[in-house]
Motif scaffolding. Structure first.
Motif, PDB file in Angstrom:
ATOM      1  N   LYS A 198      -6.650  30.110   4.566  1.00 28.81           N
ATOM      2  CA  LYS A 198      -8.004  30.636   4.674  1.00 28.81           C
ATOM      3  C   LYS A 198      -8.621  30.963   3.317  1.00 28.81           C
ATOM      4  O   LYS A 198      -9.841  30.807   3.125  1.00 28.81           O
ATOM      5  N   HIS A 200      -1.356  31.655   6.947  1.00 29.30           N
ATOM      6  CA  HIS A 200      -2.778  31.698   7.299  1.00 29.30           C
ATOM      7  C   HIS A 200      -3.620  32.188   6.119  1.00 29.30           C
ATOM      8  O   HIS A 200      -4.722  31.672   5.866  1.00 29.30           O
ATOM      9  N   LEU A 201      -3.098  33.187   5.391  1.00 35.42           N
ATOM     10  CA  LEU A 201      -3.823  33.716   4.237  1.00 35.42           C
ATOM     11  C   LEU A 201      -3.996  32.639   3.166  1.00 35.42           C
ATOM     12  O   LEU A 201      -5.078  32.487   2.590  1.00 35.42           O
ATOM     13  N   LEU A 245     -13.016  35.846   3.117  1.00 36.92           N
ATOM     14  CA  LEU A 245     -12.359  37.096   3.484  1.00 36.92           C
ATOM     15  C   LEU A 245     -12.810  37.577   4.856  1.00 36.92           C
ATOM     16  O   LEU A 245     -12.048  38.223   5.576  1.00 36.92           O
ATOM     17  N   LEU A 302     -10.628  36.636   7.836  1.00 36.52           N
ATOM     18  CA  LEU A 302      -9.310  37.230   8.032  1.00 36.52           C
ATOM     19  C   LEU A 302      -9.312  38.215   9.195  1.00 36.52           C
ATOM     20  O   LEU A 302     -10.269  38.965   9.398  1.00 36.52           O
ATOM     21  N   THR A 303      -8.214  38.212   9.936  1.00 42.61           N
ATOM     22  CA  THR A 303      -8.041  39.208  10.990  1.00 42.61           C
ATOM     23  C   THR A 303      -7.653  40.539  10.353  1.00 42.61           C
ATOM     24  O   THR A 303      -7.297  40.613   9.167  1.00 42.61           O
ATOM     25  N   GLU A 329      -4.147  40.288   9.085  1.00 41.54           N
ATOM     26  CA  GLU A 329      -4.058  39.479   7.878  1.00 41.54           C
ATOM     27  C   GLU A 329      -4.521  40.264   6.659  1.00 41.54           C
ATOM     28  O   GLU A 329      -3.927  40.172   5.574  1.00 41.54           O
ATOM     29  N   ARG A 330      -5.548  41.070   6.827  1.00 44.96           N
ATOM     30  CA  ARG A 330      -6.004  41.917   5.722  1.00 44.96           C
ATOM     31  C   ARG A 330      -4.931  42.931   5.352  1.00 44.96           C
ATOM     32  O   ARG A 330      -4.713  43.216   4.170  1.00 44.96           O
ATOM     33  N   HIS A 387       1.524  34.887   9.005  1.00 44.74           N
ATOM     34  CA  HIS A 387       0.352  35.548   8.430  1.00 44.74           C
ATOM     35  C   HIS A 387       0.112  35.089   6.992  1.00 44.74           C
ATOM     36  O   HIS A 387      -1.028  34.827   6.594  1.00 44.74           O
TER      37      HIS A 387
END
Length: 236
Positions: A200, A196-197, A156, A159-160, A163-164, A193
């Motif tokens: 990640k 990416h989530l 977590l 995350l940018t 992204e959060r 996004h």
């Protein structure tokens, strides 16, 4: 080149329902059935043998219930790409929570209109998570009664901020289109996004992103006396 139809395995202990689901799936040119299971154990076995794209899984089945069957299918490397769509007559909180924790990609009631069920199969096959609106409300209520079980971890922290924020909106049940409108960004940006989530956080689909968001404590449902989602600043 013609795309191959989405392969569907039907798991239900009631012959009438299996026949109804089979007939419905076969009305769609882009879907096909690859087998029928009467028990949870048979569903696991056929998932390994037939490698379907989606399993329509009943919750209450003999030998092995649908939750445990889902867990075994999703946990096995040989069937890691198989998506499970839970179908049940009951929208009880425990079923919803347990099914998603087991790795299910969606949860629908059996009284869902036929066209919505076909659409759900397509959504789940495409790697999206899907929950009926009433189920989403019950799931969020269930999370509101639980304390986070997995404190914020290294994943977590990768995350940018954006992204959060997107993760928080996914956890509220928003579609990509709704997130794009809410954030005033393009749909392609939202999809990036989300991709990416998934990468990640090592999540199978959006349903697992919802689980991660709430179980980590990153998103907290509003309780009595509380105001806003601590991640997004938006009223829950």
């Amino acid at each position: 080149m013609t795309e191959q139809p989405t392969r569907v395995l039907i798991a239900d202990d009631q012959a009438l329902l299996r026949g109804s689901f089979r007939a419905l799936v076969q009305t769609a040119a882009d879907l096909s059935t690859v087998g029928e299971a009467v028990t949870g154990a048979e569903a696991v076995q056929l998932a390994h043998q037939r490698q379907p794209d989606v399993v329509l899984m009943d919750v209450r089945m003999p030998e092995l219930d649908g939750i445990e069957a889902t867990r075994r299918i999703c946990a096995a490397p040989e069937t890691a790409g198989v998506r499970v769509l839970i179908l049940t007559m009951f929208d009880l909180d425990s079923y919803v929570y347990s099914a998603l924790r087991a790795g299910a990609s969606g949860f629908l009631l059996k009284d869902t209109p036929p066209e919505d069920l076909l659409a759900a199969i397509r959504v789940v096959a495409a790697g999206e998570g899907l929950l009926a609106p009433t189920v989403t409300r019950r799931l969020i209520a269930e999370f509101s009664r639980r304390e986070p079980v997995a404190p914020l971890g290294a994943e977590l922290n990768l995350l940018t901020t954006r992204e959060r924020e997107v993760l928080g909106l996914i956890a509220r049940g928003m579609t990509n289109q709704e997130i794009a409108g809410h954030l005033t960004v393009g749909l392609g940006t939202v999809k990036t996004h989300v991709s990416h989530l998934l990468t990640k956080l090592d999540a199978r689909d959006r349903a697992q992103l919802v689980i991660i968001a709430y179980e980590s404590g990153l998103v907290t449902p509003r309780r009595s006396g509380e105001g806003r989602n601590r991640l997004t600043g938006v009223e829950e």
